[in-house]
Design a protein around this motif. Structure first.
Motif, PDB file in Angstrom:
ATOM      1  N   VAL A   5       0.838  -1.202   0.000  1.00  0.00           N
ATOM      2  CA  VAL A   5       0.000   0.000   0.000  1.00  0.00           C
ATOM      3  C   VAL A   5       0.873   1.252   0.000  1.00  0.00           C
ATOM      4  O   VAL A   5       0.579   2.236  -0.692  1.00  0.00           O
ATOM      5  N   VAL A   6       1.982   1.221   0.762  1.00  0.00           N
ATOM      6  CA  VAL A   6       2.878   2.387   0.807  1.00  0.00           C
ATOM      7  C   VAL A   6       3.468   2.649  -0.582  1.00  0.00           C
ATOM      8  O   VAL A   6       3.492   3.786  -1.063  1.00  0.00           O
ATOM      9  N   THR A  25       0.685   4.106  -2.873  1.00  0.00           N
ATOM     10  CA  THR A  25       0.310   5.492  -2.581  1.00  0.00           C
ATOM     11  C   THR A  25       1.480   6.433  -2.847  1.00  0.00           C
ATOM     12  O   THR A  25       1.274   7.586  -3.220  1.00  0.00           O
ATOM     13  N   TYR A  74       0.853  12.745  -8.606  1.00  0.00           N
ATOM     14  CA  TYR A  74      -0.416  13.418  -8.888  1.00  0.00           C
ATOM     15  C   TYR A  74      -0.532  14.677  -8.037  1.00  0.00           C
ATOM     16  O   TYR A  74      -1.020  15.712  -8.495  1.00  0.00           O
ATOM     17  N   VAL A 115      -3.614  -1.914  -5.760  1.00  0.00           N
ATOM     18  CA  VAL A 115      -4.016  -0.594  -5.272  1.00  0.00           C
ATOM     19  C   VAL A 115      -3.787   0.465  -6.349  1.00  0.00           C
ATOM     20  O   VAL A 115      -4.600   1.378  -6.516  1.00  0.00           O
ATOM     21  N   LEU A 153      -6.648   0.046  -8.695  1.00  0.00           N
ATOM     22  CA  LEU A 153      -7.874   0.510  -8.036  1.00  0.00           C
ATOM     23  C   LEU A 153      -7.953   2.036  -8.058  1.00  0.00           C
ATOM     24  O   LEU A 153      -8.962   2.623  -8.467  1.00  0.00           O
ATOM     25  N   LEU A 154      -6.851   2.695  -7.646  1.00  0.00           N
ATOM     26  CA  LEU A 154      -6.845   4.155  -7.627  1.00  0.00           C
ATOM     27  C   LEU A 154      -6.929   4.710  -9.039  1.00  0.00           C
ATOM     28  O   LEU A 154      -7.521   5.777  -9.260  1.00  0.00           O
ATOM     29  N   PHE A 192     -10.507   4.895 -10.101  1.00  0.00           N
ATOM     30  CA  PHE A 192     -11.181   6.014  -9.417  1.00  0.00           C
ATOM     31  C   PHE A 192     -10.728   7.344 -10.005  1.00  0.00           C
ATOM     32  O   PHE A 192     -11.541   8.241 -10.247  1.00  0.00           O
ATOM     33  N   LEU A 193      -9.407   7.489 -10.243  1.00  0.00           N
ATOM     34  CA  LEU A 193      -8.880   8.741 -10.791  1.00  0.00           C
ATOM     35  C   LEU A 193      -9.424   8.983 -12.191  1.00  0.00           C
ATOM     36  O   LEU A 193      -9.779  10.114 -12.547  1.00  0.00           O
ATOM     37  N   GLN A 227     -12.264   8.060 -13.397  1.00  0.00           N
ATOM     38  CA  GLN A 227     -13.645   8.528 -13.282  1.00  0.00           C
ATOM     39  C   GLN A 227     -13.688   9.969 -12.787  1.00  0.00           C
ATOM     40  O   GLN A 227     -14.488  10.772 -13.255  1.00  0.00           O
ATOM     41  N   ALA A 228     -12.819  10.301 -11.829  1.00  0.00           N
ATOM     42  CA  ALA A 228     -12.893  11.624 -11.205  1.00  0.00           C
ATOM     43  C   ALA A 228     -12.293  12.699 -12.098  1.00  0.00           C
ATOM     44  O   ALA A 228     -12.696  13.856 -12.029  1.00  0.00           O
ATOM     45  N   VAL A 229     -11.303  12.345 -12.918  1.00  0.00           N
ATOM     46  CA  VAL A 229     -10.557  13.373 -13.638  1.00  0.00           C
ATOM     47  C   VAL A 229     -10.861  13.359 -15.144  1.00  0.00           C
ATOM     48  O   VAL A 229     -11.013  14.414 -15.751  1.00  0.00           O
ATOM     49  N   GLU A 230     -10.952  12.169 -15.738  1.00  0.00           N
ATOM     50  CA  GLU A 230     -10.965  12.111 -17.207  1.00  0.00           C
ATOM     51  C   GLU A 230     -12.331  11.822 -17.824  1.00  0.00           C
ATOM     52  O   GLU A 230     -12.728  12.472 -18.783  1.00  0.00           O
TER      53      GLU A 230
END
Lengths: 260, 114
Positions: A139-140, A143, A149, A225, A228-229, A232-233, A235-238
């Motif tokens: 996870v580290v 992230t 980003y 991860v 997964l991110l 999400f990114l 969907q949120a950005v592009e």
């Protein structure tokens, strides 16, 4: 169901849970005492296989099958997110505009990125001797990549993140765990038994199969991860809803969106 | 001494958890959740569970709030709720507004290309 009925149902259920809790806790060893029946046995078993981190021994040796289940939970969750959050017909993909980032944040991000990445890899590599391991370190690592980003913009992150490689890494990590289990069976032992040489206590090469399984989980978690991110990114950005597209929308233009 | 520290950590967990429940604004909730992750990590470290503490720190304080923030942004972009995105903080606000500007301008261009 009326509000009153729900409240009554809640009271009944809460009373049952409270009763079971009390019944379970009555026989527990007292908090902070010296009597640890399960802990003592687990630590003895861990030391017998020369694993300094008893938690890693429980996760990847004594209860390795449970960890396969946990790893599969994450794998399935990532798979589900990728399928649900994919670009559908009518949605447009638009590269985000270059973002302005203040110099201080940019410098801090660039300075922290290698430190965070190295810390993550260290935590993965030392899973069998110090607290941490594949899951935490993975996870580290994942992230840490996203500091790009924060420090630069989404374009910079996308350039260092060939997503298909991470998707392959995710599946490889998951498969490596099962393959290791099958290999232990072929070696003439039980599924996921610790058949490799145990090595010298407290060194990087100690603990036998714990090292292999730990690395597999680290790879699966880090790549999973990131994927997964990424969904999400995306969907949120592009990706934009069809309702945002001009009035002529309604024609599926998934391919056109990629080109634009 | 350790007992005192554990008690303090437990109180901190209870306070931040209550704050997370009482906050109804999703973005603020994500921030409080991140603090809750920190206090939980502190508690786990104090009761000698460093492995769990590290997991909590990585997932509870970093990953979950980030996913909530991204989801909130997607939902707000979808509904085009301009008043809501004003409250998302300086940098995010700028990003959202920038995207919308680019979107409006690009909308015309996209039309011509097709």
């Amino acid at each position: 169901m009326t509000r009153r009925a729900r409240f009554v149902l809640f009271l009944v259920a809460a009373a049952a849970v409270a009763l079971l809790f009390v019944a379970a806790f009555v026989r527990l060893p007292p908090f902070g005492g010296d009597f640890h029946p399960y802990g003592d046995r687990a630590v003895r078993a861990a030391f017998a296989h020369r694993t300094a981190n008893a938690v890693a021994a429980v996760n990847f040796d004594q209860r390795a099958l449970d960890t396969l289940g946990e790893e599969t939970i994450l794998f399935s969750a990532v798979l589900g997110a990728v399928v649900l959050l994919r670009q559908i017909a009518g949605e447009r993909r638009r590269p985000p505009r270059r973002a302005r980032v203040s110099g201080a944040i940019r410098r801090l991000g660039v300075a922290m990125l290698p430190v965070a990445l190295l810390t993550g890899l260290y935590v993965v590599a030392h899973g069998q001797i110090t607290p941490g391991g594949g899951f935490q370190g993975g996870v580290v690592v994942a992230t840490a990549l996203h500091l790009l980003y924060v420090a630069a913009d989404y374009g910079a992150l996308e350039r260092v993140r060939p997503l298909s490689l991470y998707e392959i890494g995710d599946a490889t990590g998951e498969a490596a765990y099962v393959v290791t289990g099958v290999a232990t069976v072929l070696a003439g032992s039980a599924f996921l038994a610790n058949v490799l040489p145990w090595g010298t206590f407290g060194t990087l090469t100690s603990a036998g199969t714990v090292v292999v399984l730990n690395a597999a989980v680290g790879m699966e978690v880090a790549c999973g991860v990131v994927v997964l991110l990424a969904t999400f990114l995306d969907q949120a950005v592009e990706i934009e809803e069809p309702s945002h597209a001009p009035a002529s929308g309604g024609t599926p233009d998934g391919s056109g969106g990629d080109a634009g | 001494m350790t007992d005192v520290l554990i008690a303090v950590a437990l109180v901190l967990v209870a306070v931040t958890a209550t704050a997370a429940v009482l906050n109804h604004e999703p973005l603020r909730q994500a921030l409080v959740l991140s603090f809750l992750g920190l206090t939980l990590a502190l508690l786990f470290a104090l009761v000698q569970a460093p492995d769990v503490s590290l997991s909590q720190l990585a997932v509870g304080s970093a990953l979950t709030p980030l996913m909530i923030v991204l989801t909130v942004r997607k939902v707000r972009r979808g509904t085009g709720d301009s008043t809501a995105s004003e409250t998302t903080g300086a940098s995010d606000d700028q990003g959202t507004r920038g995207d919308r500007d680019a979107g409006d301008r690009d909308a015309g261009g996209g039309e011509e290309r097709r």
